[in-house]
Design a protein around this motif. Structure first.
Motif, mmCIF file in Angstrom:
data_model
loop_
_atom_site.group_PDB
_atom_site.id
_atom_site.type_symbol
_atom_site.label_atom_id
_atom_site.label_comp_id
_atom_site.label_asym_id
_atom_site.label_seq_id
_atom_site.Cartn_x
_atom_site.Cartn_y
_atom_site.Cartn_z
ATOM 1 N N MET A 1 0.851 -1.227 0.000
ATOM 2 C CA MET A 1 0.000 0.000 0.000
ATOM 3 C C MET A 1 0.869 1.254 0.000
ATOM 4 N N ARG A 2 0.489 2.170 -0.828
ATOM 5 C CA ARG A 2 1.267 3.405 -0.877
ATOM 6 C C ARG A 2 0.863 4.360 0.240
ATOM 7 N N ILE A 3 1.761 5.283 0.540
ATOM 8 C CA ILE A 3 1.415 6.394 1.430
ATOM 9 C C ILE A 3 1.469 7.642 0.555
ATOM 10 N N TYR A 4 0.325 8.211 0.315
ATOM 11 C CA TYR A 4 0.225 9.291 -0.670
ATOM 12 C C TYR A 4 0.374 10.650 0.002
ATOM 13 N N LEU A 5 1.442 11.342 -0.348
ATOM 14 C CA LEU A 5 1.672 12.672 0.226
ATOM 15 C C LEU A 5 1.897 13.701 -0.884
ATOM 16 N N ASP A 6 1.054 13.610 -1.911
ATOM 17 C CA ASP A 6 1.143 14.578 -3.010
ATOM 18 C C ASP A 6 -0.228 15.215 -3.262
#
Ligand SMILES: Cc1ncc(COP(=O)(O)O)c(C=O)c1O
Length: 384
Positions: free
Chosen positions: A1-6
Motif C-alpha cells: 500500500m502506498r502512502i500518498y503525500l502529493d
C-alpha cells in the motif's frame, strides 16, 4: 500500500460520494450537458448547474452563473489572464506564483508588450502588501495574488492585498488553487474580481476540474479566449453574451463536474474547518518529526491554522529527487521533489540551484499512523 503525500498536486483518495457521482453520471446519464432537450440532457444540465451553485455557495459568490467551469486551475487562470489583459497593460504579480500564472504572463510579455512587476516575499513566502502598493502603476490592469503557496504553504494577507488593489482601483485576481477547500474564501468580503481554482486538489473533485469566478460587471472586461459550440444560439458567429455560456465553449466534463458537486457537498457537510483541523494536526506532527532529524531544513511558516497543508524541506547530502526516490523505494511513500512549477519561489528561497525541495502534502484521508511511518522511513534515510 502506498502512502500518498502529493495532495497539493491532486488529492487522493476522493470521498466515496465523488466516485459514486462520477459513476452515476457515466453509466446512467453519459451525455453532453446543455446539448439537447430530452430528459437525460436536462438531467445532465441540472447536475452542471448544481455544481455551479455549490461552488458559488462555497466562495459566497452572489450569482452561480458567474462560476465558469474549466478543465483545471491552469485553464481558469489562462482565461482570466489572457481574457483580461490588453496590449501594453502592466500587471503586479509575485514570486510566489505558479507557472500557471507565470507562463501566461510571460506569453503576454512576449507577444502583447505587457509588463509585469514581480513582488518579492520574505523567508516564509509571505508578500508585503506595501510592496504591492509600491508596484502599482497608472497602466496596471490587474494585481495577482496566489492565496496559498504550493511550496511553503504560506497564506497571503489577502484582505490587505485586496484593500491595496481596490484603493488603487485595480482588478484583483486570486489563484486559490491551493487554498480552496483548506480555508474559507468570501469573494464579496474580500472584494475579489476574479478567482481561479482547481477542483481536484483541496476541493476533492475528480481530475480535470476547475473553475473561474468572475465578479458581476467584470465580465465586460474578460474576452472569451476559447470559441466553439455552446448548444444554443448556433446562428451567431461569436460566443453568446450570457454567462456562463460565453466562456464555456465545447462539451463540458460532465462526470468530472458531477464529482466536483459531490465533493463540495462533502466538504460542506464535514465542514472545511474540520478537514483543515485534521490536516493542521498532521502538518504539526510531520513538521516536528522532520525538524528533529539531522540535516533536515524546513521551509515556510511553522505549523499554525494560518497555513496550507504542505511541508517542504531539504535533506543534507541528498538531491531532492534522490530523497523522494528513496522514500518511494523504501515504503511506497509518494512525495514530490523539484521546483514544483514555482521557479521564482525557489529562487527567492535560495533553493533553485539545489534542484528545489522535497514536498509532502497531506490530505483529508491521511492518517497519524501514515505520518509516523513516514517519519520512521525519513529518519532512516536522513540518518544513513
Ligand atoms: C498555486 C497553484 N496554482 C495553480 C495550479 C494549477 O492547477 P491545476 O493543476 O489544476 O491546473 C497549481 C497546481 O499545482 C498550484 O499549486
Amino acid at each position: 500500500m502506498r502512502i500518498y503525500l502529493d495532495n497539493a498536486a491532486t488529492s487522493w483518495p476522493k470521498p466515496e460520494a465523488v466516485y459514486a457521482a462520477v459513476d452515476h453520471y457515466q453509466r446512467e446519464i453519459g451525455i453532453a450537458a446543455g446539448r439537447g432537450g430530452y430528459n437525460d440532457a436536462v438531467a445532465a444540465q441540472r447536475i452542471v448547474e448544481s455544481a455551479r451553485r455549490e461552488l458559488a455557495t462555497l466562495i459566497n459568490a452572489p450569482n452561480p452563473n458567474h462560476i465558469i467551469h474549466g478543465c483545471n486551475g491552469t485553464d481558469s487562470l489562462n482565461l482570466a489572464i489572457h481574457g483580461t489583459l490588453r496590449p501594453r497593460d502592466h500587471v503586479v504579480a509575485s514570486v510566489t506564483d505558479h507557472n500557471s500564472v507565470l507562463r501566461p504572463l510571460a506569453d503576454e510579455t512576449r507577444f502583447r508588450d505587457v509588463t509585469v512587476t514581480y513582488v518579492g516575499c520574505d523567508a516564509q513566502g509571505l508578500i508585503d502588501p506595501d510592496d504591492v502598493r509600491r508596484a502599482i502603476q497608472p497602466n496596471t490592469r490587474m494585481v495577482i495574488a496566489t492565496h496559498a503557496s504550493n511550496v511553503t504553504g504560506a497564506i497571503q494577507p489577502l484582505a490587505e492585498i485586496a484593500a491595496v488593489a481596490k484603493g488603487a482601483d485595480k482588478l484583483l485576481m486570486v489563484d486559490a488553487s491551493q487554498s480552496a477547500g483548506h480555508v474559507g474564501i468570501d469573494v464579496q468580503n474580500l472584494n475579489i474580481d476574479l478567482l481561479a481554482a482547481s477542483g481536484h486538489k483541496g476541493l476533492l473533485g475528480p481530475p480535470a476540474t476547475g473553475f473561474l469566478y468572475i465578479r458581476e460587471g467584470v465580465e465586460d472586461l474578460v474576452h472569451p479566449t476559447r470559441q466553439g459550440g455552446t448548444g444554443f444560439e448556433s446562428q451567431l458567429d461569436r460566443m453568446p453574451d450570457e454567462l456562463p455560456t460565453r466562456y464555456e465553449a465545447g462539451s463540458l466534463n460532465g462526470s468530472g463536474i458531477a464529482g466536483l458537486a459531490a465533493a463540495v457537498r462533502f466538504l460542506r457537510e464535514r465542514t472545511i474547518e474540520a478537514v483543515a483541523a485534521h490536516e493542521n494536526m498532521l502538518v504539526k506532527r510531520l513538521w516536528e518529526g522532520l525538524a528533529a532529524l539531522p540535516g533536515v531544513r524546513l521551509y515556510g511558516p511553522p505549523p499554525s491554522p494560518q497555513r496550507g497543508p504542505v511541508v517542504s524541506y531539504s535533506a543534507r547530502g541528498y538531491d531532492p529527487q534522490e530523497f523522494t526516490a528513496a522514500l518511494d523505494a523504501a515504503r511506497g511513500i509518494q512525495a514530490r521533489a523539484g521546483l514544483h512549477c514555482a521557479p521564482k519561489m525557489h529562487q527567492a528561497l535560495g533553493t533553485f540551484d539545489a534542484g528545489g525541495l522535497v514536498r509532502m502534502s497531506v490530505g483529508w484521508a491521511t492518517t497519524v499512523e501514515e505520518i509516523d511511518e513516514v517519519l520512521n522511513v525519513a529518519s532512516a534515510i536522513a540518518g544513513a
